[in-house]
Design a protein around this motif. Structure first.
Motif, PDB file in Angstrom:
ATOM      1  N   UNK A   8      -7.550 -33.870  69.105  1.00 47.99           N
ATOM      2  CA  UNK A   8      -7.445 -33.093  67.864  1.00 47.99           C
ATOM      3  C   UNK A   8      -6.191 -33.450  67.074  1.00 47.99           C
ATOM      4  N   UNK A   9      -5.547 -34.535  67.443  1.00 42.03           N
ATOM      5  CA  UNK A   9      -4.325 -34.940  66.754  1.00 42.03           C
ATOM      6  C   UNK A   9      -4.648 -35.378  65.318  1.00 42.03           C
ATOM      7  N   UNK A  10      -3.749 -35.087  64.357  1.00 43.23           N
ATOM      8  CA  UNK A  10      -4.010 -35.514  62.967  1.00 43.23           C
ATOM      9  C   UNK A  10      -4.081 -37.026  62.798  1.00 43.23           C
ATOM     10  N   UNK A  11      -3.419 -37.774  63.675  1.00 43.98           N
ATOM     11  CA  UNK A  11      -3.405 -39.222  63.569  1.00 43.98           C
ATOM     12  C   UNK A  11      -4.670 -39.804  64.207  1.00 43.98           C
ATOM     13  N   UNK A  12      -5.399 -40.624  63.449  1.00 42.65           N
ATOM     14  CA  UNK A  12      -6.646 -41.183  63.956  1.00 42.65           C
ATOM     15  C   UNK A  12      -6.432 -42.102  65.157  1.00 42.65           C
ATOM     16  N   UNK A  13      -5.309 -42.807  65.192  1.00 40.34           N
ATOM     17  CA  UNK A  13      -5.041 -43.701  66.309  1.00 40.34           C
ATOM     18  C   UNK A  13      -4.826 -42.924  67.598  1.00 40.34           C
ATOM     19  N   UNK A  65     -12.364 -43.982  64.908  1.00 43.13           N
ATOM     20  CA  UNK A  65     -12.656 -43.056  66.007  1.00 43.13           C
ATOM     21  C   UNK A  65     -14.136 -43.128  66.364  1.00 43.13           C
ATOM     22  N   UNK A  66     -14.994 -43.233  65.369  1.00 44.09           N
ATOM     23  CA  UNK A  66     -16.435 -43.356  65.647  1.00 44.09           C
ATOM     24  C   UNK A  66     -16.728 -44.667  66.375  1.00 44.09           C
ATOM     25  N   UNK A 100     -18.839 -37.801  65.156  1.00 44.17           N
ATOM     26  CA  UNK A 100     -18.903 -37.225  63.811  1.00 44.17           C
ATOM     27  C   UNK A 100     -17.515 -37.126  63.192  1.00 44.17           C
ATOM     28  N   UNK A 101     -16.576 -37.881  63.728  1.00 43.80           N
ATOM     29  CA  UNK A 101     -15.209 -37.857  63.208  1.00 43.80           C
ATOM     30  C   UNK A 101     -15.174 -38.482  61.809  1.00 43.80           C
ATOM     31  N   UNK A 102     -14.187 -38.064  61.017  1.00 45.31           N
ATOM     32  CA  UNK A 102     -14.045 -38.589  59.664  1.00 45.31           C
ATOM     33  C   UNK A 102     -13.581 -40.041  59.650  1.00 45.31           C
ATOM     34  N   UNK A 103     -12.934 -40.479  60.719  1.00 43.46           N
ATOM     35  CA  UNK A 103     -12.384 -41.828  60.775  1.00 43.46           C
ATOM     36  C   UNK A 103     -13.403 -42.808  61.366  1.00 43.46           C
TER      37      UNK A 103
END
Length: 301
Positions: free
Chosen positions: A133-138, A174-175, A168-171
């Motif tokens: 749940x971290x704000x950073x996608x990495x 991550x998908x 279903x992540x915005x990044x």
């Protein structure tokens, strides 16, 4: 005359007192300087003991700047091929650090050795779940990579939930990592075959080339014969092929070739040949074995 003796006596007394005070002050200052130097040495030794001297101490009690500098050296050595698995228990303690740069390096190290040392990695599983749940996608992607690299059946439900969330992540990155995690989970838990196919179907609707190459890789490993999942996305995959990375292009091309052989007829066949078996590979290529043999004979001549 008497006044002279009194004044002389007073002068002598003053002189005696001043000499005594000078000697006393000298001794006192000497004692103070020696005490101060001894205290300095004592506190200096304590302070020096608190300064981390080796790599483990730096990663355990050093400040974030020292840890970041040391982790860069660790990653450099790790990429050079050195086995640094003995540092895993020390490094994994830093997964909850506040520095984003340091956390990236820690996750990179943990991903490398989590599969070899799953029991130790389990000690920080709550931190990995928070990383999802971290704000950073990495960080989110790295947390999923770590969880999917821990080959222990106990955490299969946790990894399955993490993959569904990442799908279903915005990044797109991550998908992409969610698609890479699917074969890893299937290797641990073949019973998850059905839910994983649902995730693949969901990811096939993605329009990002970064994701499509990875999801086709997962498709080829989990359900390579489920061409019904490809029907709606065939044209999209053909149009996006040029933008997919080189490794993904190879996988997508192989899958599309198998799909075409299974579902398309050879356009060179005449109308009279409409009754031929469309599943015949010779019909797909438009040549027969006899023609191939004749071509070989002509080459020999």
């Amino acid at each position: 005359m008497a006044d002279t003796h009194v004044s002389a006596g007073m002068m002598g007394a003053e002189g005696f007192g001043s000499d005594t005070r000078e000697k006393g002050s000298g001794n006192y200052s000497g004692r103070m300087s020696s005490s101060f130097s001894s205290a300095k040495e004592q506190f200096g030794s304590v302070f020096n003991n608190r300064i981390p001297k080796d790599r483990r101490q730096i990663l355990e009690i050093g400040d974030e700047k020292m840890k970041l500098k040391e982790m860069r050296k660790v990653i450099e050595e790790m990429m050079g091929g050195e086995d640094l698995s003995d540092l895993f228990p020390t490094v994994v303690k830093n997964v909850a650090c506040k520095s984003v740069e340091l956390k990236k390096l820690v996750y990179q190290f943990v991903v490398r050795y989590a599969e070899q040392l799953p029991d130790i990695a389990l000690l920080s599983i709550s931190s990995f779940q928070k990383g999802l749940k971290d704000p950073n996608q990495l960080i989110r992607a790295s947390a999923l990579r770590v969880l999917s690299s821990i080959r222990v059946e106990v955490i299969v439900p946790i990894v399955e939930i993490a993959i569904n969330q990442a799908a279903v992540d915005m990044s797109p990155y991550v998908r992409k990592c969610a698609a890479h995690a699917i074969p890893k989970l299937f290797a641990i838990s073949p019973e998850s075959h059905g839910p994983l196919i649902d995730v693949i179907e969901k990811l096939l609707h993605d329009r990002t080339s970064l994701v499509l190459g990875s999801v086709v890789m997962a498709f080829e490993e989990i359900c390579p014969e489920r061409f019904d999942l490809i029907h709606k996305h065939y044209r999209k995959l053909c149009n996006t092929l040029i933008d997919i990375d080189e490794w993904g292009q190879v996988v997508v091309l192989n899958m599309l070739t198998r799909y075409a052989r299974a579902n398309f007829r050879d356009p060179n066949l005449s109308v009279d040949g409409a009754g031929e078996d469309s599943n015949d590979p010779d019909a797909f290529y438009g040549t027969t074995k006899e023609e191939d043999e004749d071509d070989d004979d002509d080459d020999e001549d």
